[in-house]
Motif scaffolding. Sequence first.
Motif, PDB file in Angstrom:
ATOM      1  N   ALA A 150       1.101  -1.222  -0.180  1.00  0.00           N
ATOM      2  CA  ALA A 150      -0.201   0.282   0.278  1.00  0.00           C
ATOM      3  C   ALA A 150       1.206   1.077  -0.043  1.00  0.00           C
ATOM      4  CB  ALA A 150      -0.776   0.002   1.103  1.00  0.00           C
ATOM      5  N   TRP A 151       2.005   1.770   0.714  1.00  0.00           N
ATOM      6  CA  TRP A 151       2.696   2.473   0.740  1.00  0.00           C
ATOM      7  C   TRP A 151       3.989   2.616   0.154  1.00  0.00           C
ATOM      8  CZ3 TRP A 151       0.399   6.509   2.400  1.00  0.00           C
ATOM      9  CH2 TRP A 151      -0.896   6.688   2.740  1.00  0.00           C
ATOM     10  N   TRP A 152       4.512   1.830  -0.476  1.00  0.00           N
ATOM     11  CA  TRP A 152       5.877   1.703  -1.260  1.00  0.00           C
ATOM     12  C   TRP A 152       6.092   2.854  -1.828  1.00  0.00           C
ATOM     13  CZ3 TRP A 152       9.673  -1.827   0.261  1.00  0.00           C
ATOM     14  CH2 TRP A 152      10.870  -2.172  -0.717  1.00  0.00           C
ATOM     15  N   ASN A 153       7.351   3.267  -1.345  1.00  0.00           N
ATOM     16  CA  ASN A 153       7.327   4.850  -2.626  1.00  0.00           C
ATOM     17  C   ASN A 153       6.879   5.458  -2.295  1.00  0.00           C
ATOM     18  OD1 ASN A 153       9.284   6.243  -4.977  1.00  0.00           O
ATOM     19  ND2 ASN A 153       7.570   5.451  -6.389  1.00  0.00           N
ATOM     20  N   HIS A 154       5.691   5.676  -1.636  1.00  0.00           N
ATOM     21  CA  HIS A 154       5.446   7.429  -0.791  1.00  0.00           C
ATOM     22  C   HIS A 154       6.107   8.316  -1.156  1.00  0.00           C
ATOM     23  CE1 HIS A 154       4.172   8.960   2.677  1.00  0.00           C
ATOM     24  NE2 HIS A 154       3.087   9.844   1.992  1.00  0.00           N
ATOM     25  N   ARG A 155       5.312   9.446  -1.453  1.00  0.00           N
ATOM     26  CA  ARG A 155       5.549  10.788  -1.386  1.00  0.00           C
ATOM     27  C   ARG A 155       4.752  11.773  -1.502  1.00  0.00           C
ATOM     28  NH1 ARG A 155       7.499   9.501  -7.836  1.00  0.00           N
ATOM     29  NH2 ARG A 155       5.459   8.228  -6.401  1.00  0.00           N
ATOM     30  N   LEU A 156       4.902  12.916  -0.098  1.00  0.00           N
ATOM     31  CA  LEU A 156       3.788  13.525  -0.046  1.00  0.00           C
ATOM     32  C   LEU A 156       5.060  15.171  -0.711  1.00  0.00           C
ATOM     33  CD1 LEU A 156       1.453  15.507   1.111  1.00  0.00           C
ATOM     34  CD2 LEU A 156       2.422  15.015   3.451  1.00  0.00           C
ATOM     35  N   GLN A 177     -14.754   5.460   7.449  1.00  0.00           N
ATOM     36  CA  GLN A 177     -14.692   4.221   8.438  1.00  0.00           C
ATOM     37  C   GLN A 177     -13.579   5.652   8.622  1.00  0.00           C
ATOM     38  OE1 GLN A 177     -12.391   1.130   6.964  1.00  0.00           O
ATOM     39  NE2 GLN A 177     -14.492   0.247   7.275  1.00  0.00           N
ATOM     40  N   GLU A 178     -13.322   5.591  10.483  1.00  0.00           N
ATOM     41  CA  GLU A 178     -11.516   6.453  11.206  1.00  0.00           C
ATOM     42  C   GLU A 178     -10.771   5.837  10.369  1.00  0.00           C
ATOM     43  OE1 GLU A 178     -11.889   6.961  14.801  1.00  0.00           O
ATOM     44  OE2 GLU A 178     -13.443   8.066  15.216  1.00  0.00           O
ATOM     45  N   GLY A 179      -9.870   7.208   9.734  1.00  0.00           N
ATOM     46  CA  GLY A 179      -8.496   6.509   9.418  1.00  0.00           C
ATOM     47  C   GLY A 179      -8.050   6.354   8.023  1.00  0.00           C
ATOM     48  N   SER A 180      -9.267   6.008   7.127  1.00  0.00           N
ATOM     49  CA  SER A 180      -9.108   5.763   6.155  1.00  0.00           C
ATOM     50  C   SER A 180      -8.308   5.964   5.272  1.00  0.00           C
ATOM     51  CB  SER A 180     -10.818   5.706   5.399  1.00  0.00           C
ATOM     52  OG  SER A 180     -10.820   5.506   3.820  1.00  0.00           O
ATOM     53  N   ASP A 181      -7.510   5.132   4.352  1.00  0.00           N
ATOM     54  CA  ASP A 181      -6.057   5.714   3.419  1.00  0.00           C
ATOM     55  C   ASP A 181      -6.359   6.653   3.209  1.00  0.00           C
ATOM     56  OD1 ASP A 181      -7.378   4.716   1.741  1.00  0.00           O
ATOM     57  OD2 ASP A 181      -6.135   2.605   1.729  1.00  0.00           O
ATOM     58  N   LEU A 182      -7.748   6.246   2.094  1.00  0.00           N
ATOM     59  CA  LEU A 182      -8.159   7.983   1.757  1.00  0.00           C
ATOM     60  C   LEU A 182      -7.489   9.489   1.715  1.00  0.00           C
ATOM     61  CD1 LEU A 182      -9.125   8.990  -0.790  1.00  0.00           C
ATOM     62  CD2 LEU A 182     -11.317   9.232  -0.095  1.00  0.00           C
ATOM     63  N   SER A 183      -8.012   9.744   3.394  1.00  0.00           N
ATOM     64  CA  SER A 183      -7.386  10.767   3.886  1.00  0.00           C
ATOM     65  C   SER A 183      -6.148  10.564   5.177  1.00  0.00           C
ATOM     66  CB  SER A 183      -8.354  10.824   5.333  1.00  0.00           C
ATOM     67  OG  SER A 183      -8.444  10.063   6.288  1.00  0.00           O
ATOM     68  N   THR A 184      -5.383   9.837   4.478  1.00  0.00           N
ATOM     69  CA  THR A 184      -4.210   9.678   4.818  1.00  0.00           C
ATOM     70  C   THR A 184      -3.124  10.276   4.353  1.00  0.00           C
ATOM     71  OG1 THR A 184      -4.023   7.309   6.602  1.00  0.00           O
ATOM     72  CG2 THR A 184      -2.243   8.290   5.782  1.00  0.00           C
ATOM     73  N   LEU A 185      -2.258  10.838   4.624  1.00  0.00           N
ATOM     74  CA  LEU A 185      -0.678  11.786   3.954  1.00  0.00           C
ATOM     75  C   LEU A 185       1.167  11.144   4.009  1.00  0.00           C
ATOM     76  CD1 LEU A 185      -1.774  15.653   4.755  1.00  0.00           C
ATOM     77  CD2 LEU A 185      -2.840  14.196   2.801  1.00  0.00           C
TER      78      LEU A 185
END
Length: 513
Positions: free
Chosen positions: A263-269, A326-334
């Motif tokens: 899910a989070w490999w190569n994550h960039r903000l 749902q709380e903490g849905s990954d749609l809202s996770t930065l």
Amino acid sequence: MSDLPAGAGNAAAEPETPWLRLHRDGLKATALYMAGVMVGAGTPAALAIASGTSWPIALAWVVPGAALVIGAVVAFEAVRLRTTRYRVTGSRVEMHTGLLFKRRRSLARERIRSVDLAANPLERAFGLTKVKVGTGETGSGSGSTTEQTLTLDSVHRTEADRLRQELLRRSAAASDLDTEGRLATWEPGWLKYAPLSFLTPMLAGVAVGAVFQVADWFGRGGLPVEVTADMVGAYGAWTVLGGGLAALLVLGAIASLVLQGEAWWNHRLDREPGGTLRVRRGLMIARSLSLEEERIRGIEIVEPLGVRTAGAGRLDVVAIGLKTDQEGSDLSTLVPAAPLDKTIAAAEAVVGPLATGLTAHPKTALHRRLRWAAVTVLVVAGLATAAHLLWSMPALLSAAVVLAAVATSAFAVWTAFDAYASLGHTAGPRYLVARRGSTRRATVHLDRAGIIGWRLQQSVFQRRMGLMTLDATTAAGKGHYAVIDADEHEILDFADAAVPDLLRPFLVRDSAE
């Protein structure tokens, strides 16, 4: 968004804008995907049929049925790709689709606030992406959130990136005022926090269910129970229980590592020109979410219990149009679970300096939690005792019941103290800050300018203890964020100071004040 009677006028006013089609390779991706689904669904069906007859008969039933389903889905997809058209004009994004029943949808460009890109492994292999355009508005009454979005499924990767840039483009003057750059980058070392999440025991439970399901496919549904009983007879109930729990937790930890990595490999903000935040992530399924900073009404630092013990937390955004069930849905996770200092640094890069020094809540709030813990201990002890008195349980089940009762009681008491220690609130120059929770500690920094109302709650037990819960309502995120079990007098003054004049007309003060 509207079902385009109003869009017809735009079409006539801007005839020079051509209509575009979805990419035809979407048909290949659909065919391969359905073939995989049919193999996965058809294999256990064939095993079940073959156990009562023979393999040729089982295949004679399963293969034609699978081919029929694949053919029907591919035919439907071919019609969809053939009949769907879209275009971006100077004022609107429009999409026409349907064969027998035509459907026309459009979004006003000035209302667009997010463009979400996603591609599964098959779509990535063919260079395709799904584009979801959102206005950040939610429907009311008979409407729904889906009415405020427009989804283009099977767009080429290059075209999808062009759409994202064009739909979120702002004027050059506005872009010159905004800074840009990398705000956070995922590190492989952050994977160590995955086994500490509540996902680990959940996946362990899924593994147990899967063992029973596979055994049932082969007509041996009771085999896991038989094997466990033999092990208990050979090694003892407590040894088997402890070893089994350890094995399941290890299996769950491995599964959580895989899921977190995918899910989070190569994550960039990143902050892009024009005041846009962009989150990109994913190993197998590539995801990209672009979010206008104008929509952001705050951030939330979430510290689930296991992750918190390792000094880590994740960063969620409170934004208009990102309401989730749902709380903490990954749609809202930065930013996913990361060292707390990096999470705080990313939060300050998004919304500025964070307020510290929270106001503690009265001791009566602790007493309230200890009472609930005492009730929990009594109920659990009673249930465990009744179970042993009413039924003659096997040694393994008896050990499991005792262990569960002791662990639940100890956890309830510990949680009461920890939940009280987590309580706190304050008001900074720009943000209202509220912290709560034990198993899921969350600290929200909510833009005071985005608070549109207050909701005061006081149960009978709270009234007797002089406590009150204050809910700040907003158009973003979950819609409301609470300061729970605060002093009933102090919290009213706090609300009045945080958003002047919103609550003041309803306050009654002593004449001496």
